[in-house]
Design a protein around this motif. Structure first.
Motif, PDB file in Angstrom:
ATOM      1  N   SER A 384       0.817  -1.214   0.000  1.00 53.96           N
ATOM      2  CA  SER A 384       0.000   0.000   0.000  1.00 53.96           C
ATOM      3  C   SER A 384       0.851   1.265   0.000  1.00 53.96           C
ATOM      4  CB  SER A 384      -0.939   0.010   1.214  1.00 53.96           C
ATOM      5  OG  SER A 384      -0.187  -0.040   2.417  1.00 53.96           O
ATOM      6  N   LEU A 385       2.079   1.168   0.507  1.00 56.59           N
ATOM      7  CA  LEU A 385       2.968   2.326   0.573  1.00 56.59           C
ATOM      8  C   LEU A 385       4.393   1.832   0.355  1.00 56.59           C
ATOM      9  CD1 LEU A 385       3.233   5.362   1.145  1.00 56.59           C
ATOM     10  CD2 LEU A 385       3.393   4.828   3.574  1.00 56.59           C
ATOM     11  N   TRP A 386       4.969   2.184  -0.789  1.00 52.91           N
ATOM     12  CA  TRP A 386       6.283   1.666  -1.124  1.00 52.91           C
ATOM     13  C   TRP A 386       7.027   2.690  -1.979  1.00 52.91           C
ATOM     14  CZ3 TRP A 386       8.593  -0.135  -5.836  1.00 52.91           C
ATOM     15  CH2 TRP A 386       7.845   0.184  -6.968  1.00 52.91           C
ATOM     16  N   GLY A 387       8.313   2.433  -2.220  1.00 54.84           N
ATOM     17  CA  GLY A 387       9.046   3.397  -3.030  1.00 54.84           C
ATOM     18  C   GLY A 387      10.371   2.862  -3.518  1.00 54.84           C
ATOM     19  N   ILE A 388      11.021   3.687  -4.355  1.00 56.53           N
ATOM     20  CA  ILE A 388      12.326   3.366  -4.918  1.00 56.53           C
ATOM     21  C   ILE A 388      13.257   4.539  -4.654  1.00 56.53           C
ATOM     22  CG2 ILE A 388      13.618   2.790  -7.006  1.00 56.53           C
ATOM     23  CD1 ILE A 388      10.952   1.895  -8.244  1.00 56.53           C
ATOM     24  N   GLY A 389      14.354   4.274  -4.010  1.00 61.24           N
ATOM     25  CA  GLY A 389      15.369   5.292  -3.777  1.00 61.24           C
ATOM     26  C   GLY A 389      16.701   4.772  -4.277  1.00 61.24           C
ATOM     27  N   ASP A 390      17.074   5.164  -5.476  1.00 60.00           N
ATOM     28  CA  ASP A 390      18.253   4.633  -6.158  1.00 60.00           C
ATOM     29  C   ASP A 390      18.880   5.786  -6.938  1.00 60.00           C
ATOM     30  OD1 ASP A 390      19.931   3.320  -8.193  1.00 60.00           O
ATOM     31  OD2 ASP A 390      18.926   1.465  -7.617  1.00 60.00           O
ATOM     32  N   ALA A 391      20.186   5.848  -6.971  1.00 63.36           N
ATOM     33  CA  ALA A 391      20.848   6.927  -7.702  1.00 63.36           C
ATOM     34  C   ALA A 391      20.452   6.927  -9.180  1.00 63.36           C
ATOM     35  CB  ALA A 391      22.364   6.802  -7.562  1.00 63.36           C
ATOM     36  N   LEU A 392      20.047   5.769  -9.691  1.00 63.15           N
ATOM     37  CA  LEU A 392      19.643   5.679 -11.095  1.00 63.15           C
ATOM     38  C   LEU A 392      18.278   6.324 -11.357  1.00 63.15           C
ATOM     39  CD1 LEU A 392      20.760   2.030 -11.918  1.00 63.15           C
ATOM     40  CD2 LEU A 392      21.816   4.136 -12.718  1.00 63.15           C
ATOM     41  N   ASP A 393      17.517   6.580 -10.290  1.00 69.90           N
ATOM     42  CA  ASP A 393      16.196   7.193 -10.479  1.00 69.90           C
ATOM     43  C   ASP A 393      16.295   8.514 -11.239  1.00 69.90           C
ATOM     44  OD1 ASP A 393      15.333   5.084  -8.991  1.00 69.90           O
ATOM     45  OD2 ASP A 393      14.588   6.252  -7.298  1.00 69.90           O
ATOM     46  N   SER A 394      17.297   9.329 -10.881  1.00 69.84           N
ATOM     47  CA  SER A 394      17.432  10.636 -11.522  1.00 69.84           C
ATOM     48  C   SER A 394      17.754  10.505 -13.000  1.00 69.84           C
ATOM     49  CB  SER A 394      18.527  11.457 -10.824  1.00 69.84           C
ATOM     50  OG  SER A 394      18.166  11.733  -9.490  1.00 69.84           O
ATOM     51  N   GLU A 395      18.584   9.528 -13.353  1.00 67.53           N
ATOM     52  CA  GLU A 395      18.959   9.334 -14.757  1.00 67.53           C
ATOM     53  C   GLU A 395      17.794   8.801 -15.582  1.00 67.53           C
ATOM     54  OE1 GLU A 395      22.764   7.481 -15.614  1.00 67.53           O
ATOM     55  OE2 GLU A 395      23.260   7.555 -13.477  1.00 67.53           O
ATOM     56  N   LEU A 396      16.906   8.038 -14.933  1.00 66.15           N
ATOM     57  CA  LEU A 396      15.832   7.351 -15.664  1.00 66.15           C
ATOM     58  C   LEU A 396      14.450   7.833 -15.244  1.00 66.15           C
ATOM     59  CD1 LEU A 396      17.365   3.767 -15.449  1.00 66.15           C
ATOM     60  CD2 LEU A 396      17.575   5.410 -17.309  1.00 66.15           C
ATOM     61  N   VAL A 397      14.382   9.094 -14.799  1.00 66.49           N
ATOM     62  CA  VAL A 397      13.117   9.642 -14.310  1.00 66.49           C
ATOM     63  C   VAL A 397      12.028   9.567 -15.381  1.00 66.49           C
ATOM     64  CG1 VAL A 397      13.900  11.986 -14.897  1.00 66.49           C
ATOM     65  CG2 VAL A 397      12.002  11.673 -13.305  1.00 66.49           C
ATOM     66  N   GLU A 398      12.398   9.754 -16.657  1.00 69.72           N
ATOM     67  CA  GLU A 398      11.388   9.710 -17.722  1.00 69.72           C
ATOM     68  C   GLU A 398      10.744   8.330 -17.805  1.00 69.72           C
ATOM     69  OE1 GLU A 398      14.548  10.598 -18.255  1.00 69.72           O
ATOM     70  OE2 GLU A 398      14.694  12.440 -19.443  1.00 69.72           O
ATOM     71  N   MET A 399      11.559   7.296 -17.727  1.00 74.06           N
ATOM     72  CA  MET A 399      11.035   5.935 -17.822  1.00 74.06           C
ATOM     73  C   MET A 399      10.175   5.591 -16.613  1.00 74.06           C
ATOM     74  SD  MET A 399      11.065   3.146 -19.792  1.00 74.06           S
ATOM     75  CE  MET A 399      12.546   2.686 -20.688  1.00 74.06           C
ATOM     76  N   LEU A 400      10.657   5.916 -15.420  1.00 79.63           N
ATOM     77  CA  LEU A 400       9.923   5.589 -14.198  1.00 79.63           C
ATOM     78  C   LEU A 400       8.550   6.251 -14.180  1.00 79.63           C
ATOM     79  CD1 LEU A 400      12.775   5.850 -11.539  1.00 79.63           C
ATOM     80  CD2 LEU A 400      11.583   3.766 -12.235  1.00 79.63           C
ATOM     81  N   LEU A 401       8.503   7.538 -14.513  1.00 78.88           N
ATOM     82  CA  LEU A 401       7.230   8.242 -14.445  1.00 78.88           C
ATOM     83  C   LEU A 401       6.308   7.884 -15.610  1.00 78.88           C
ATOM     84  CD1 LEU A 401       7.871  11.792 -12.979  1.00 78.88           C
ATOM     85  CD2 LEU A 401       6.972   9.755 -11.905  1.00 78.88           C
ATOM     86  N   THR A 402       6.879   7.585 -16.777  1.00 79.59           N
ATOM     87  CA  THR A 402       6.036   7.150 -17.886  1.00 79.59           C
ATOM     88  C   THR A 402       5.317   5.853 -17.526  1.00 79.59           C
ATOM     89  OG1 THR A 402       7.434   8.209 -19.552  1.00 79.59           O
ATOM     90  CG2 THR A 402       6.006   6.425 -20.302  1.00 79.59           C
TER      91      THR A 402
END
Length: 493
Positions: A384-402
């Motif tokens: 119900s409440l989870w997340g991803i905290g990875d240095a790669l998130d910033s590089e791949l923000v477009e893919m994650l949010l898409t």
């Protein structure tokens, strides 16, 4: 000719045939399926999807076993067109085995089988490979109907978003016309099915080598008792000239429908290289413009997903720790599977000589995107409440949010600004500012919070993060955070 003559004398010599009814839903596929059944071809089961009094009172004539198979398959392959070679992918090995067993069992009892489910358009190549494995020949019939009528019918029946309904008509029509190349096939127009039913069925029987009943009058009587013109509630009766002058349709949509109509009226054109070339060209343009269509656009997953962005792993881990205190189940670089999925995308981007400006919708990235989608979707459905905290998130923000937007996820986005590093090194400041601006631009339309790295140890930062995570997805409740964001963006400029 001699072989066909012997097959007529001795029906057992005929090849087993699976009649696949293809084309967009709301195009007359249910009517055609039942008419073929009237010709003497089995539906394979009595376990059919029940009629809908309001939407389809005569019945859908869809096999529940096939529907369940497609739903299972759709749990692994969520985009259409699917990635290249999906039918040999290990991820659908069990599903392919299920279909193989199902068809093997059915064709031990049946010479002919008619199968219809709109989802089949998404997996035509898989069906063709499995039919070849069990030594059954396909006979493929594609229904073509004015897309405006299809959209109107979808809107009336399902209250479906008109833009998405049109995209679905477009992609399923493209796939049915592209992926049937090289197989016995016919295109049938909606108008011919309803207004020239008997000649159309006879054409299907003759050209696809399907049985034709001796008593044509009995067949016609069954069809007359079945087809009810009053149920054609979304039939505009629009002429081709009127269609060509439509101002609310893209040129590629118009061209696709007109190609389909021409193929329905000209068998030589359907088998021509020119037809195949134009369909491939339209498919390529569709994928380049829109990417593959995500199949579950009506599904709402009720959970919160938190993405943490930043340029410093230690700082990201510090925010992850704060979130874990708030009972957010966090994935990080130590969570091997998610990190590996992100790394695979990064590696491909690094190897691309011509890097796509819109790589989340680039067909070449589709299999990787499918992997991320399946992972994120599973996590969002089970936590119900989870997340991803990875240095790669910033590089791949477009893919994650898409991917998250396709699933309509409720996301919270936290960006950590390394203000201390920016203050120490003017050159570093410019580099980091550009990276942060990229993330800010992408998360701007989603709830987001900016945190200064220098404040991570302060209790008020923990409180701010807690309130941000707990806030409802109401613009008024998140307004204060937007003001804070504006201040931080100003500091970067």
């Amino acid at each position: 000719m001699a072989i066909q003559f012997l097959q007529r004398l001795f029906p057992s010599l005929r090849s087993k045939r699976a009649v696949l009814v293809l084309g967009s839903g709301r195009s007359g596929t249910s009517v055609l399926t039942k008419c073929i059944n009237f010709m003497g071809i089995s539906l394979g089961t009595d376990n059919l999807l029940a009629p809908s009094k309001r939407i389809n009172p005569k019945g859908y004539f869809e096999n529940k076993d096939v529907i369940n198979f497609h739903k299972s398959l759709g749990g692994k392959i969520r985009y259409r067109p699917a990635f290249k070679g999906y039918y040999d992918s290990p991820r659908i090995k069990k599903d392919r085995a299920t279909l193989t067993k199902y068809l093997t069992n059915k064709f031990q009892k049946e010479q002919y089988l008619v199968i219809k489910d709109p989802r089949m358009n998404d997996y035509i190549e898989l069906w063709q490979h499995v039919l070849a494995d069990v030594k059954v020949k396909p006979a493929e019939i594609i229904l073509i109907r004015n897309p405006l009528d299809v959209v109107a019918s979808n809107s009336r029946a399902w209250h479906r978003n008109k833009v998405l309904a049109l995209r679905q008509w477009q992609v399923r029509t493209l796939l049915s016309l592209r992926d049937t190349k090289g197989h016995p096939r016919l295109v049938v127009s909606y108008e011919d099915l309803f207004h020239k039913t008997m000649p159309t069925l006879h054409r299907i029987s003759t050209q696809l080598d399907l049985p034709w009943p001796k008593d044509e009058q009995a067949l016609e009587a069954k069809i007359d008792g079945f087809i009810d013109p009053a149920l054609q509630k979304s039939d505009s009766g629009e002429s081709l000239e009127e269609f060509k002058n439509e101002k609310d349709l893209e040129d590629d949509v118009k061209k696709l429908y007109l190609l389909g109509v021409k193929a329905a009226n000209d068998d030589d054109f359907l088998t021509s290289e020119d037809f195949d070339h134009q369909i491939n060209e339209l498919t390529d343009r569709y994928v380049k413009k829109y990417g593959s269509l995500y199949r579950d656009f009506n599904v709402k997953i009720k959970s919160k997903t938190v993405f943490v962005y930043g340029s410093n792993t230690t700082q990201i881990n510090a925010v992850n720790a704060l979130l874990k205190q708030q009972d957010v189940q966090m994935d990080d670089e130590q969570t091997n599977r998610m990190h590996k999925l992100l790394m695979a995308v990064k590696q491909k981007r690094s190897n691309d000589q011509q890097m796509s400006n819109n790589y989340p919708n680039d067909y070449d990235y589709l299999e990787l995107k499918e992997n991320l989608n399946n992972y994120i979707r599973h996590a969002a459905k089970t936590k119900s409440l989870w997340g991803i905290g990875d240095a790669l998130d910033s590089e791949l923000v477009e893919m994650l949010l898409t991917v998250s937007e396709e699933m309509n996820l409720d996301t919270r986005n936290i960006l950590i600004l390394d203000d201390e590093a920016m203050a120490k090194d003017e050159g570093k400041k410019e580099e980091l500012a550009q990276a942060y601006q990229k993330v800010l631009k992408r998360i701007n339309k989603h709830p987001h919070l900016i945190v200064l790295a220098s404040t991570l140890a302060k209790p008020e930062t923990n409180q701010q993060i807690t309130k941000f995570i707990e806030a409802d997805n109401d613009p008024d409740q998140l307004l204060n955070y937007q003001h804070e964001v504006a201040k931080e963006i100003a500091q970067l400029q």
